[in-house]
Design a protein around this motif. Structure first.
Motif, PDB file in Angstrom:
ATOM      1  N   ASP A 148     -33.198 -18.308  14.276  1.00 26.37           N
ATOM      2  CA  ASP A 148     -32.198 -17.907  13.281  1.00 26.37           C
ATOM      3  C   ASP A 148     -32.681 -18.212  11.875  1.00 26.37           C
ATOM      4  O   ASP A 148     -32.429 -17.457  10.930  1.00 26.37           O
ATOM      5  N   LEU A 149     -33.433 -19.316  11.706  1.00 28.46           N
ATOM      6  CA  LEU A 149     -33.977 -19.642  10.393  1.00 28.46           C
ATOM      7  C   LEU A 149     -35.056 -18.653   9.998  1.00 28.46           C
ATOM      8  O   LEU A 149     -35.154 -18.237   8.836  1.00 28.46           O
TER       9      LEU A 149
ATOM     10  N   ASP B 272     -33.203 -15.552   8.926  1.00 28.37           N
ATOM     11  CA  ASP B 272     -32.478 -15.744   7.683  1.00 28.37           C
ATOM     12  C   ASP B 272     -33.407 -15.702   6.481  1.00 28.37           C
ATOM     13  O   ASP B 272     -33.046 -15.186   5.429  1.00 28.37           O
TER      14      ASP B 272
ATOM     15  N   GLN C 131     -23.530 -14.947  -2.602  1.00 25.22           N
ATOM     16  CA  GLN C 131     -23.665 -14.878  -1.149  1.00 25.22           C
ATOM     17  C   GLN C 131     -25.008 -15.400  -0.648  1.00 25.22           C
ATOM     18  O   GLN C 131     -25.102 -15.886   0.481  1.00 25.22           O
TER      19      GLN C 131
ATOM     20  N   SER D 205     -27.239 -20.870  -3.703  1.00 26.81           N
ATOM     21  CA  SER D 205     -26.325 -21.988  -3.911  1.00 26.81           C
ATOM     22  C   SER D 205     -25.815 -21.971  -5.351  1.00 26.81           C
ATOM     23  O   SER D 205     -26.444 -21.378  -6.244  1.00 26.81           O
TER      24      SER D 205
ATOM     25  N   ASN E 262     -38.312 -21.908   5.596  1.00 24.99           N
ATOM     26  CA  ASN E 262     -37.458 -22.256   4.453  1.00 24.99           C
ATOM     27  C   ASN E 262     -38.209 -22.238   3.124  1.00 24.99           C
ATOM     28  O   ASN E 262     -37.651 -22.590   2.092  1.00 24.99           O
TER      29      ASN E 262
ATOM     30  N   SER F 149     -35.216 -22.358   0.464  1.00 27.08           N
ATOM     31  CA  SER F 149     -33.854 -22.244   0.966  1.00 27.08           C
ATOM     32  C   SER F 149     -33.473 -23.516   1.709  1.00 27.08           C
ATOM     33  O   SER F 149     -34.339 -24.312   2.098  1.00 27.08           O
ATOM     34  N   ASP F 150     -32.162 -23.689   1.934  1.00 28.53           N
ATOM     35  CA  ASP F 150     -31.693 -24.810   2.745  1.00 28.53           C
ATOM     36  C   ASP F 150     -31.423 -24.380   4.180  1.00 28.53           C
ATOM     37  O   ASP F 150     -30.802 -25.104   4.949  1.00 28.53           O
ATOM     38  N   GLY F 151     -31.883 -23.179   4.521  1.00 26.25           N
ATOM     39  CA  GLY F 151     -31.636 -22.620   5.835  1.00 26.25           C
ATOM     40  C   GLY F 151     -30.529 -21.603   5.853  1.00 26.25           C
ATOM     41  O   GLY F 151     -30.418 -20.811   6.789  1.00 26.25           O
ATOM     42  N   SER F 152     -29.708 -21.617   4.790  1.00 21.42           N
ATOM     43  CA  SER F 152     -28.598 -20.663   4.684  1.00 21.42           C
ATOM     44  C   SER F 152     -28.658 -19.847   3.404  1.00 21.42           C
ATOM     45  O   SER F 152     -28.451 -18.639   3.425  1.00 21.42           O
ATOM     46  N   VAL F 153     -28.942 -20.505   2.288  1.00 20.90           N
ATOM     47  CA  VAL F 153     -28.981 -19.834   0.989  1.00 20.90           C
ATOM     48  C   VAL F 153     -30.187 -20.313   0.205  1.00 20.90           C
ATOM     49  O   VAL F 153     -30.786 -21.360   0.505  1.00 20.90           O
TER      50      VAL F 153
END
Length: 279
Positions: free
Chosen positions: A17-18, A21, A44, A47, A91, A119-123
């Motif tokens: 998933d990372l 992403d 979106q 951060s 990341n 990234s932090d894994g999400s944004v």
């Protein structure tokens, strides 16, 4: 010359998933944010504290970054970004690209850049970019835009690669030994700024600091700052020769088993020119 160092075994890849992403964040950054100038996308994929360093300017947080970028985009209505290379280790990511479009002043330009992302894994949380504003200035002044290089046909299916400690060590050693300032053996191996195979030494480099460096497989991404006295190449008066300055450069390179370095480098020539021109 020391014996070539074998590439270190690659580490396990990050979770699937990372991996997905990281590439999706890059796609949305280019396709949904810059190409559409849609500021809603920033909230979106970034951060609130997203930090950007570009051309000697630091933008801290979306409250600074979004208005500043929109102001630039308004100067080039319809600006688009063409992607030539995508790098990701999960990341940490990088893009080599060309931005192109017509200025509100009437002329067109196409200028290259290299952007590093974290990234932090999400944004996205951080970005360091250099763009060849010297080339853009030349094109806008002459009215003759540079040709676009070929785009990467399917940039968003790029597979992330794990970091490679051996490749990182070789590139770091090369950089710290002043590799970017050597213009003989490297002339045919690096592509500089707007596409030059060779580069006029801008500074008589006395120190090189590696600020950022990461890898994805055998590809290494870096940012360095070189310092020294002004030598040539910026169309400045002779009285500025020898004046101290610092030059930021970013690059995407590969170090093979013979220690040859190949790849692309973009320098903040415009920022150095401004700094040297100040009284």
């Amino acid at each position: 010359m020391s014996d070539p160092v074998d590439l270190a075994p690659e580490l396990a890849l990050p979770p699937a998933d990372l991996q997905t992403d990281s590439i999706e964040l890059m796609r949305r950054f280019c396709a949904d944010w810059l190409n559409k100038a849609n500021a809603d996308v920033c909230r979106q994929i970034m951060s609130a504290e997203y930090r950007v360093e570009i051309g000697g300017i630091v933008l801290s947080g979306l409250a600074e970054y979004v208005p500043a970028t929109l102001q630039q985009l308004r100067q080039f209505p319809g600006l688009e970004i063409v992607v030539h290379e995508v790098i990701s280790n999960g990341n940490q990511m990088a893009l080599r690209f060309t931005e192109h479009g017509g200025s509100t002043q009437g002329n067109y330009a196409a200028w290259v850049g290299i952007a590093l992302f974290w990234s932090d894994g999400s944004v996205l949380v951080r970005n360091v970019t250099e763009e060849d504003y010297t080339s853009r200035r030349r094109q806008l002044g002459s009215g003759v835009p540079d040709a676009l290089s070929d785009a990467l046909l399917e940039p968003w299916v790029t597979e992330p690669r794990a970091p490679n400690a051996g490749a990182e060590t070789r590139v770091r050693d090369w950089l710290e030994a002043g590799g970017l300032s050597v213009r003989d053996a490297q002339e045919s191996r690096l592509t500089w700024d707007e596409g030059a195979a060779a580069s006029v030494p801008i500074l008589n480099v006395t120190s090189t600091i590696v600020l950022d460096l990461f890898s994805a497989g055998e590809t290494v991404v870096f940012r360095v700052v070189e310092s020294g006295g002004y030598h040539d190449g910026l169309d400045l008066p002779d009285q500025l020769l020898g004046k101290s300055g610092s030059l930021s450069s970013v690059g995407i390179v590969r170090a093979d088993r013979t220690n040859a370095i190949t790849g692309h480098v973009v320098r903040d020539r415009a920022g150095l020119r401004r700094a040297l021109s100040r009284a």
